[in-house]
Motif scaffolding. Structure first.
Motif: not given
Lengths: 235, 350
Positions: B97, B163, B166, B169-171, B174
Motif C-alpha cells: 500500500p 499500482d 488506493q 480500496g478505491v483506486s 479511476k
C-alpha cells in the motif's frame, strides 16, 4: 601551564616542506605575535593548528592532546580562528554573521548579551547591522570577522594577518581592538607581516623564516634585535 | 492591483485568515477551473507541475540552501520511482500500500543521497558538478541494464502496470463522481500531490529556519569559515544530500504511481538540468521562488506547443516552423532572457 603548545610541528604539501619542525607555546592571557616574511610558513602553521591542513608532530591545547581533531571540534574546545582574507559570509547581514558565530552557543540570552557586547566594541558594526556583509569595507569586514569569532566565546583566538590590505588608519584601529580583546581575558596568537605593530602590541614574539623559528623572545627585545630590525623593519 | 491584494491579504478590516481562506478555496477549485477552460490534459500538466515542484524543492535544499551543485539530481527521482514500481507492480508480484511505500521510498532515496554525498565531501563547485553528473548517469545506466543476469528493472522496456494510490480500496486513477462533480484520476491526484507539496513546503520552511538550515547557509557562503564556527561540515553536507534526495524520492514515487509506467528514459541528464533550471530561474534558496520557477518551466513549454502553430498561421499565413522544435527554441530564449534581466532569479532570496 601553556594554553597551546606545539612540539616539532611539521606541515608539508606533497614534497614541499612549509613548516619544518616548529616548537612554540602560548600561555593563558598572552598576546603572542608570529612574524615573518612572505612564504615563511606562518599561514600554513596556523591552518594546521586549526586542523585545516594535515601535519605531523605534537599539539596540545589546555593540556590535552588535540592531534587529528577537526576544525569544528577545536571550535567546541574554545579554539577559534579568524581566517586570512577574513572569510565573512558575504551574502548575509552583519547581524546574521555575528549570530552564525554563536552557532555552538545554545543560550539565547547569552547570545543576545554577547551581541550587544560586540556592538559596543565595534560601534561601526551596529550602524551597519542590517547591511549585507559583502558591502562592508575591508576594515569593517575584518572587525566583523573578529566579532563573529568572539561570539563563540573562545579561549584562544588565532588571527591570520588582520592588517592585510587595510588602510594605515584602519590597521591602528584593528590593533586597538586586539588590545581590548586581550584585556577581556582572551588569549591571542597573531600572525602578521607588519612586524613593528605586531610586536608593539604583543608580549612575546616568534620570528619565522623559511619554515623554522629563527628567533623568539619578549617583544621589547625582538624590536631592538638588529637582525629583526634589518629584515622586517627596513633598517 | 496592490490595493486589491491588500484588501484580500493585509487590510485592517479583513484579517489574515480571509486571505488564507481565499487561497485555499482557489487551490481546491483550481483543477475544475483548469478543466473547464483548457481541457483535461491541462489538469495532468498541473499534476506534473506539482511533482516537479516537490522535486525542485528537494534540489533547492542541496543547491539553494547548502550550495552544492548537483547535476545528477534526477537519479533520486529515478530511485524513488523504481522503488515504487518494484514494490507495487506485477514485476515481483508485490503490491504494497502507498502508506508503506512512501516512507520506504523516502529512506531508500536518502541512502542513495548519502552514497553520492560521502565520496564527494571534499569536492567543490565544478568538480562536484562533474561527479554528480556521473552519478546520475550511472544510476540511469544501471536501471537500463539490470534486466540480466537477474531481471530486476526490466531494462529499457521499463515497468508497466504500476499500482495507483488506493485509499480504502478505491483506486485514485479511476473516475469517481462526488456531489455531481466528475473527479478523474488527474483530479484525485491533484489533491494528493497538492497535500504532499504543502507538506514539503512546510518542512522546507522549518528546515530553513532551523540550526541545520543556518549551518547549510554557512557552508554555502564559506566552508572554511563555517568549520571555524564549529559546524561539522561533513555531517551537515551529508544531511543536505540525504534530505534533498529523500524529497526527490517521494516525488519519483508519485510520478511512478501517477503514470503507471516507468522506464530509464524518463531520467536522462536533460531532466536534471531542467529541475536545476527551475531552481535557478525561480530564485535559488527561496522556497516561493523555486515554486514559481517550477510552474513557469513546467507550463511554458506546453503553452508554447499550443500557441506557436496558430500564431504562425494568423500572423504569417502558414506554419513555417514546426511548432514542436520552435517551442524549445522559444523556451531556451525565455531562459536566456530571464537570466540576463534577473540574474539572481525571478524571485530571489533578497
Amino acid at each position: 601551564m601553556n594554553l597551546l603548545r606545539l612540539n616539532n610541528f611539521k606541515v608539508a604539501y606533497g614534497g614541499i616542506k612549509a613548516v619544518k619542525g616548529v616548537s612554540l607555546s602560548v600561555d593563558f592571557g598572552e598576546v603572542v605575535a608570529l612574524i615573518g616574511s612572505n612564504g615563511a610558513g606562518k599561514t600554513s602553521l596556523l591552518k594546521a593548528i586549526c586542523g585545516l591542513v594535515d601535519y605531523q608532530g605534537q599539539i596540545e591545547f589546555k593540556g590535552e592532546n588535540i592531534n587529528k581533531l577537526r576544525c569544528d571540534q577545536l571550535a567546541k574546545l574554545g579554539l577559534s580562528m579568524v581566517p586570512e582574507g577574513r572569510g565573512v559570509f558575504t551574502r548575509l547581514t552583519v547581524e546574521e554573521n555575528l549570530l552564525m558565530g554563536a552557532f555552538l552557543v545554545n543560550d539565547k540570552k547569552d547570545i543576545a548579551k554577547n551581541k550587544e557586547n560586540m556592538f559596543r566594541m565595534f560601534p561601526r558594526l551596529e550602524e551597519r547591522r542590517a547591511q549585507i556583509a559583502g558591502t562592508l569595507s575591508g576594515g569593517e569586514q575584518q572587525m566583523l570577522a573578529i566579532g563573529r569569532s568572539l561570539m563563540g566565546r573562545p579561549d584562544l583566538l588565532l588571527l591570520d594577518e588582520p592588517s592585510m590590505g587595510l588602510a594605515p588608519l584602519m590597521v591602528e584601529k584593528i590593533f586597538e581592538v586586539i588590545n581590548q580583546i586581550s584585556s577581556s581575558k582572551v588569549t591571542i596568537l597573531l600572525v602578521e607581516q607588519n612586524a613593528k605593530l605586531a610586536l608593539e602590541y604583543a608580549s612575546r614574539g616568534y620570528v619565522m623564516n623559511n619554515g623554522e623559528i629563527t628567533l623568539e623572545g619578549p617583544s621589547g627585545i625582538l624590536l631592538n634585535d638588529s637582525s629583526v630590525r634589518k629584515a622586517y623593519l627596513g633598517e | 492591483m496592490s490595493k486589491l491584494f491588500l484588501m484580500f491579504f493585509g487590510g485592517r478590516k479583513n484579517p489574515v485568515w480571509v486571505g488564507y481562506v481565499f487561497i485555499t478555496v482557489a487551490l481546491i477549485i483550481l483543477p475544475f477551473l483548469v478543466e473547464a477552460s483548457m481541457g483535461r490534459t491541462w489538469v495532468r500538466i498541473l499534476d506534473f507541475a506539482l511533482i516537479y515542484a516537490m522535486l525542485a524543492l528537494g534540489l533547492n535544499i542541496v543547491v539553494g540552501f547548502a550550495g552544492l551543485l548537483d547535476l545528477g539530481y534526477i537519479a533520486f527521482y529515478a530511485v524513488g520511482a523504481y522503488t515504487w514500481a518494484l514494490l507495487a507492480s506485477p514485476q515481483f508480484g508485490l503490491h504494497l500500500p502507498f502508506w508503506a511505500i512512501i516512507p520506504i521510498g523516502f529512506v531508500v532515496a536518502g541512502i542513495f543521497g548519502v552514497l553520492l554525498g560521502a565520496p564527494t565531501l571534499r569536492l567543490r563547485g565544478d568538480y562536484l558538478a562533474i561527479v554528480t553528473l556521473g552519478f546520475g548517469e550511472i544510476v540511469r545506466i544501471f536501471l537500463n541494464n539490470l534486466d540480466h543476469p537477474i531481471n530486476i528493472t526490466n531494462g529499457p522496456v521499463g515497468i508497466n502496470l504500476i499500482d495507483p494510490i488506493q485509499i480504502a480500496g478505491v483506486s485514485l486513477t479511476k473516475s469517481h463522481e462526488i456531489l455531481g462533480l466528475e473527479f478523474s484520476g488527474a483530479h484525485s491526484y491533484y489533491y494528493v500531490l497538492l497535500f504532499l507539496l504543502l507538506a514539503t513546503v512546510f518542512v522546507c520552511i522549518r528546515l530553513e529556519n532551523s540550526r541545520l538550515g543556518r549551518a547549510w547557509v554557512a557552508i554555502r557562503e564559506d566552508e572554511t569559515a563555517a568549520q571555524a564556527m564549529g559546524i561539522n561540515t561533513r555531517n551537515v553536507k551529508l544531511l543536505a544530500f540525504a534530505m534533498g534526495a529523500s524529497f526527490g524520492g517521494i516525488a519519483g514515487g508519485m510520478f511512478a504511481s501517477f503514470q503507471g509506467f516507468v522506464s530509464p528514459e524518463s531520467f536522462i541528464l536533460l531532466e536534471s538540468i531542467m529541475v536545476l533550471c527551475m531552481v535557478v530561474l525561480g530564485g535559488m534558496g527561496n522556497i516561493w521562488g523555486v515554486i514559481l520557477g517550477t510552474f513557469l518551466l513546467a507550463i511554458l513549454p506546453e503553452v508554447l506547443r499550443d500557441v506557436s502553430g496558430p500564431i504562425q498561421e494568423n500572423v504569417l499565413g502558414r506554419v513555417w516552423l514546426d511548432p514542436e522544435s520552435l517551442r524549445m527554441v522559444l523556451f531556451g530564449l525565455a531562459l536566456i532572457l530571464v537570466m540576463l534581466l534577473r540574474p539572481s532569479g525571478l524571485w530571489p532570496k533578497r
